[in-house]
Every structure is written in C-alpha cells, then in structure tokens.
Design a protein around this motif. Structure first.
Motif, PDB file in Angstrom:
ATOM      1  N   VAL A   1      28.476 -33.541  24.947  1.00  0.00           N
ATOM      2  CA  VAL A   1      28.356 -33.988  26.335  1.00  0.00           C
ATOM      3  C   VAL A   1      26.928 -33.816  26.866  1.00  0.00           C
TER       4      VAL A   1
ATOM      5  N   ILE B   1      35.067 -37.648  24.823  1.00  0.00           N
ATOM      6  CA  ILE B   1      33.744 -37.312  25.358  1.00  0.00           C
ATOM      7  C   ILE B   1      33.354 -38.297  26.455  1.00  0.00           C
TER       8      ILE B   1
ATOM      9  N   MET C   1      37.776 -38.676  19.290  1.00  0.00           N
ATOM     10  CA  MET C   1      36.702 -37.807  19.706  1.00  0.00           C
ATOM     11  C   MET C   1      35.780 -38.479  20.711  1.00  0.00           C
TER      12      MET C   1
ATOM     13  N   ARG D   1      43.046 -35.243  29.924  1.00  0.00           N
ATOM     14  CA  ARG D   1      44.443 -35.659  29.947  1.00  0.00           C
ATOM     15  C   ARG D   1      44.516 -37.180  29.962  1.00  0.00           C
ATOM     16  N   PHE D   2      45.690 -37.648  29.651  1.00  0.00           N
ATOM     17  CA  PHE D   2      45.893 -39.076  29.685  1.00  0.00           C
ATOM     18  C   PHE D   2      45.955 -39.511  31.135  1.00  0.00           C
TER      19      PHE D   2
ATOM     20  N   SER E   1      52.285 -39.222  29.941  1.00  0.00           N
ATOM     21  CA  SER E   1      52.239 -40.129  28.795  1.00  0.00           C
ATOM     22  C   SER E   1      53.218 -39.625  27.725  1.00  0.00           C
TER      23      SER E   1
ATOM     24  N   ILE F   1      33.833 -30.873  22.853  1.00  0.00           N
ATOM     25  CA  ILE F   1      33.336 -31.734  23.935  1.00  0.00           C
ATOM     26  C   ILE F   1      31.886 -31.387  24.294  1.00  0.00           C
TER      27      ILE F   1
ATOM     28  N   ARG G   1      36.024 -33.389  33.410  1.00  0.00           N
ATOM     29  CA  ARG G   1      37.417 -33.766  33.622  1.00  0.00           C
ATOM     30  C   ARG G   1      38.294 -33.137  32.563  1.00  0.00           C
TER      31      ARG G   1
ATOM     32  N   PHE H   1      47.874 -27.316  26.629  1.00  0.00           N
ATOM     33  CA  PHE H   1      48.091 -27.028  28.053  1.00  0.00           C
ATOM     34  C   PHE H   1      47.560 -25.643  28.476  1.00  0.00           C
TER      35      PHE H   1
ATOM     36  N   HIS I   1      54.867 -39.288  35.586  1.00  0.00           N
ATOM     37  CA  HIS I   1      53.399 -39.281  35.531  1.00  0.00           C
ATOM     38  C   HIS I   1      52.881 -38.733  34.205  1.00  0.00           C
TER      39      HIS I   1
ATOM     40  N   ALA J   1      37.683 -28.291  29.288  1.00  0.00           N
ATOM     41  CA  ALA J   1      36.654 -28.832  30.174  1.00  0.00           C
ATOM     42  C   ALA J   1      36.333 -27.869  31.308  1.00  0.00           C
TER      43      ALA J   1
ATOM     44  N   ARG K   1      56.474 -27.696  22.321  1.00  0.00           N
ATOM     45  CA  ARG K   1      56.176 -26.346  22.772  1.00  0.00           C
ATOM     46  C   ARG K   1      57.449 -25.627  23.229  1.00  0.00           C
TER      47      ARG K   1
ATOM     48  N   ASP L   1      47.399 -41.438  34.405  1.00  0.00           N
ATOM     49  CA  ASP L   1      48.772 -41.477  34.906  1.00  0.00           C
ATOM     50  C   ASP L   1      49.446 -42.794  34.489  1.00  0.00           C
TER      51      ASP L   1
ATOM     52  N   GLU M   1      51.954 -36.529  26.110  1.00  0.00           N
ATOM     53  CA  GLU M   1      52.143 -35.291  26.871  1.00  0.00           C
ATOM     54  C   GLU M   1      53.601 -34.839  26.841  1.00  0.00           C
TER      55      GLU M   1
ATOM     56  N   SER N   1      28.166 -35.138  33.798  1.00  0.00           N
ATOM     57  CA  SER N   1      29.560 -35.352  33.391  1.00  0.00           C
ATOM     58  C   SER N   1      30.460 -34.766  34.477  1.00  0.00           C
ATOM     59  N   ASN N   2      31.711 -35.175  34.473  1.00  0.00           N
ATOM     60  CA  ASN N   2      32.589 -34.747  35.561  1.00  0.00           C
ATOM     61  C   ASN N   2      33.535 -33.605  35.175  1.00  0.00           C
TER      62      ASN N   2
ATOM     63  N   ALA O   1      35.251 -39.885  28.375  1.00  0.00           N
ATOM     64  CA  ALA O   1      36.078 -39.677  29.574  1.00  0.00           C
ATOM     65  C   ALA O   1      35.417 -38.714  30.544  1.00  0.00           C
ATOM     66  N   GLN O   2      34.415 -37.975  30.062  1.00  0.00           N
ATOM     67  CA  GLN O   2      33.690 -37.051  30.932  1.00  0.00           C
ATOM     68  C   GLN O   2      32.675 -37.776  31.822  1.00  0.00           C
ATOM     69  N   PHE O   3      32.531 -39.076  31.600  1.00  0.00           N
ATOM     70  CA  PHE O   3      31.513 -39.822  32.353  1.00  0.00           C
ATOM     71  C   PHE O   3      32.134 -40.994  33.104  1.00  0.00           C
TER      72      PHE O   3
END
Lengths: 272, 272
Positions: free
Chosen positions: A94, B24, B20, A111-112, B253, A90, A108, A39, B251, A71, B263, A114, B256, A105-106, B26-28
């Motif tokens: 990427v 990666i 992994m 995170r998981f 997972s 990453i 992002r 986090f 919201h 990211a 922590r 929602d 998380e 790439s965005n 997820a960035q697209f």
C-alpha cells in the motif's frame, strides 16, 4: 502433525491472506499446520490471536508464520506484538502505491461490498442460478443468454467448471452432455445447433474417466474402460467435425479450465 | 473508461495476483481498468505483455500497475523491463521466509496440483456433486454424511452458499427450504429431524426478499412484501424454537456467510 504453524489473520473472511499465503508456502517443501482466524476486528480478538500464536510457537519451538491483511492500525499493532513472523500483505504494497497514486489509502477493512446494493455481486448470484438451471442439459430455455455452453461426455468436469465460472466470474455457463445416442445419430444434441459458437468442449483420458465413473457405479458398463474409450473417441471426433474448441480436464483443476475458457472464448472477460 | 490500467500477470491462473491486487486496490478511491494475463510461462509471452503494458502507459500517460506471481526468473526478468510499476507478490515474501525456514524455495510455477492424483481436490469435486444432489431438499439420501444442512425460506441464499462451501472448502453442504406448509404444520421438515445439530439457518430482510423474488416472479403472491414478512417471521420463530443458529444474508456476501458458518459450526475446518 506438522511442527510449524501458519496463521491467516484477517478482519474479513481471510480469503486474500490465505490465497496469498498458500501461494508463497507452495514455494517451500514443507507442510505446516494452517490456522484461519477470520473476522478479527477488535483489539480484544487480536489479543486472543496473539496468545494462540505464542502458545503454538512455544509448543513447536519454532516461530509461527503469520499472514495478515488487517487494515485497522490498532488491531494490527496488537497482532505485531506476537512472537511469530508477521507478513503484512496489504501494508507492504500500500505504501509504495500511495506514492505512485499520490493519494492516501483509506485503511478500509477488507470486506466484500454490500450485496444488497452491488450490481456485480447480483450478477454472480444470477449466473449461479442460471448455471444450475442449465446443468446437464436440463433446459434449453434462455440458452441464448448463456455466455458459454460446455459440452462433453458424462463426468468430464462440465458441472463443477460451469458452477465455478458462474461463482467466480459471473459467467452464465450452461452445460450439455454428449451421450451415446448423440454418437449413434452422429449429430450434436439439437438444442446446441443455434449456439455452436458459444460451445466449449471438455475431454478426458478414458482411463481417468473410467476410474471416476467406477466410484459412482462400480463395475457398470457405463464405467468400463472399453465404453469410456468409445465415448471419448466419439465425442472428440464430433467436436472436431463441428469445429468446437476443447481441452482435456484430466490434469487440470476447475480453476485452470475456467481461466482457459475465458481466455479463449470470452477474452473480453479478462478485462473488466 | 478509467485512465489507469492494472495488469495481473501470472504463469498460472492469476487467481493469487488478482485476489491480492484487488484487496490492495480496495484501499484506494480509484477504479482502474483490470487486465488479466494468465498462463504467461515463456519469455515470448512475457515480451508481448511488456508491449501491452507500455502501450497502455503511453496511451494513459500514467504508469500501469502490475501485480505478478511469476516464479520463473527468466520470464520475470523480462516483465520487469516494462514501464509499469511492478509488484512482485511472491518474491517479496519468499526471501524473508527462506531465511526463517533456513531452506531454499523451489521457484515452483504457481499452479494447482494435478487433480488426477490429488485427494483434497477430489474431495472438493465430490462435495460439489453432493451439494447439487442435495440442493433445495431434493434428496434425503445420504443426508447423514452432510457436513452442514442450510435451512431458510426460498431465495434466502442457501443454494449459492452451499455451492460455495463445497467448491472452496470441500464441505458437503445440503440445503432444505422452509416452506409455508412447514409453518402451517409448525414442524421442521421431517427429513431434518435427525440432523438438527448440523443445521444452520439463513434469514433475510423481508423487503430485500420481496425485491429478489419480484425479479423472478413479478407481482406474485410469492413475492409480495406481506407474504415475505409472514414467511420470514415464521421461519425465524421456528429456528428459534428448534435451537438452530442463524444469520441474516441481507448484507453479507456468500464468502462472508460461508466463513461464518465454518467458524460457528465446523471450527475444525479453520485448521487444516
């Protein structure tokens, strides 16, 4: 205490950075100190981690290793000012992918999605509740909707494997013990009859089984090597007779058992 | 069906390659078809995967993406002859580390250590059994050895989170529901009294809770929005009064939630 620190720094849970970093470190004969910093999603938090990394490096006289999946470029730029050796998990992959996909790439934050709107996530939670309700042969209700039914003697690894299959793969995994009464009668538990095709067996070395059972019920007949030998041999004979595939859990982790079951029983789940 | 395939090829379970690769991807903004190929540990199996990759590439008219963690050079060399774009997750980071550590890597096949001799693994299995035995307030026996006790209303996410903490982190996580009788009496369940410092609360939006409960018991008082609102507000008031930290699972997972609990409640577990 080890004399080298490894940091896993992420804007999310850090699971990717850690899984990845651990696989890479397993290639080396060293045991560094692991520090998770999940986090880390603001510049301020990044400065704090940089101070921690630098302090560790000065104390140990060795560059800390840093695996990161940040990211956000602002946060990442701060992290990169540290005196550790930073592996950017990453970004390394990427950029070549942007080229291959011909797409930006965005960035992002990792995170998981929602859970309240994610169908796949809710399937996992349903599978966990299903596996719990069908742990240890507790219920034959809805057994027809099980993806897999694990069978084997008590303490052969059925429960952790069922829960892992549910949690990681959304598989509805029931488990049913094979007990001395079943061996005396010479038949599978009757609740399994309609579902033989979905059954997968776990077996285990009798010596290891006896050791595990002795931790729970020391010096019991249940835990005795003689009894463990008899149960395991009867269970294997029964699975062979009924045509149920099985594997030995003795030297396998639940992750390895689960992956094998998927491959053998639900190969469709290897494609998604 | 997606028009691009992504392969995860490993000599072990493929968990690293997949974790992994998914981070990666997820960035697209694309949804490729995922194909897992675990336990690829011989040259013959590698040839077979190469054929699969090439077939997919020809069918789709696009280079398949391949994430791999193969440690054996012979097997890896075969894989690299494929027509896909290969991302070698391990090797990319191993070489710079060899330099930093001034040490050769051991090219160890990425597998879990043998559970029969691995203390940390056995702690995880023990934690899973502990969490199961202490699910839903079933038992106050040995509650003193719990690392964490999750509290919250029914279906706020306590069970999956407890099991995840046990499975992934070897945390002995009990969970105890807060039920209408507790709110009427105005006290925490008495079994929790000695362990308030280990308690961590989960709360949830009443609307979401009502939706989840309705899936199990449609149109019941238990699932009604009115009842969910009353339970959630009583539970939050009780946790506030008792000084128990909590978070909302609405919201988040389970990964998380678990990372946050570690922590906040067991920061020592972030260093290992």
């Amino acid at each position: 205490m080890s004399d080298r620190s490894v940091f896993f720094v992420s804007d999310g849970t850090g699971i990717t950075a850690e899984t990845m970093g651990n696989s890479i470190l397993a290639q080396f004969a060293i045991k560094p100190r692991h520090i998770r910093r999940p986090f880390i999603d603001t510049v301020d938090k990044a400065f704090q981690v940089v101070r921690e990394i630098n302090t560790a490096g000065e104390r140990e006289g060795k560059k800390p290793i840093v695996f990161t999946t940040l990211a956000n470029d602002d946060v990442l730029d701060i992290l990169k000012t540290c005196q550790g050796k930073v592996f950017d998990v990453i970004k390394t992959f990427v950029e070549p992918l942007e080229e291959e996909f011909n797409m930006k790439s965005n960035h992002r934050v990792g995170r998981f999605s929602d859970p309240s709107v994610d169908g796949e996530y809710n399937n996992r939670i349903d599978a966990i509740h299903f596996s719990l309700e069908h742990d240890d042969g507790q219920s034959s209700r809805n057994l027809e909707s099980a993806d897999v039914v694990l069978v084997g003697v008590s303490r052969s690894g059925k429960t952790p494997t069922s829960l892992y299959l549910a949690m990681q793969h959304g598989i509805k995994a029931a488990n049913v013990p094979l007990i001395p009464e079943d061996f005396d009668r010479g038949f599978l538990p009757s609740m399994l009859k309609p579902y033989k095709k979905k059954c997968f067996g776990l077996t285990i070395d009798p010596e290891r089984l006896s050791q595990i059972r002795n931790e729970r019920r020391p010096n019991s007949r249940y835990a005795s090597l003689e009894n463990c030998r008899a149960e395991v041999s009867s269970a294997e004979a029964m699975m062979r007779r009924e045509g149920i595939a099985w594997l030995s859990s003795t030297h396998k982790s639940i992750e390895e058992i689960a992956t094998t079951i998927l491959r053998d029983l639900r190969p469709d789940r290897l494609i998604y």
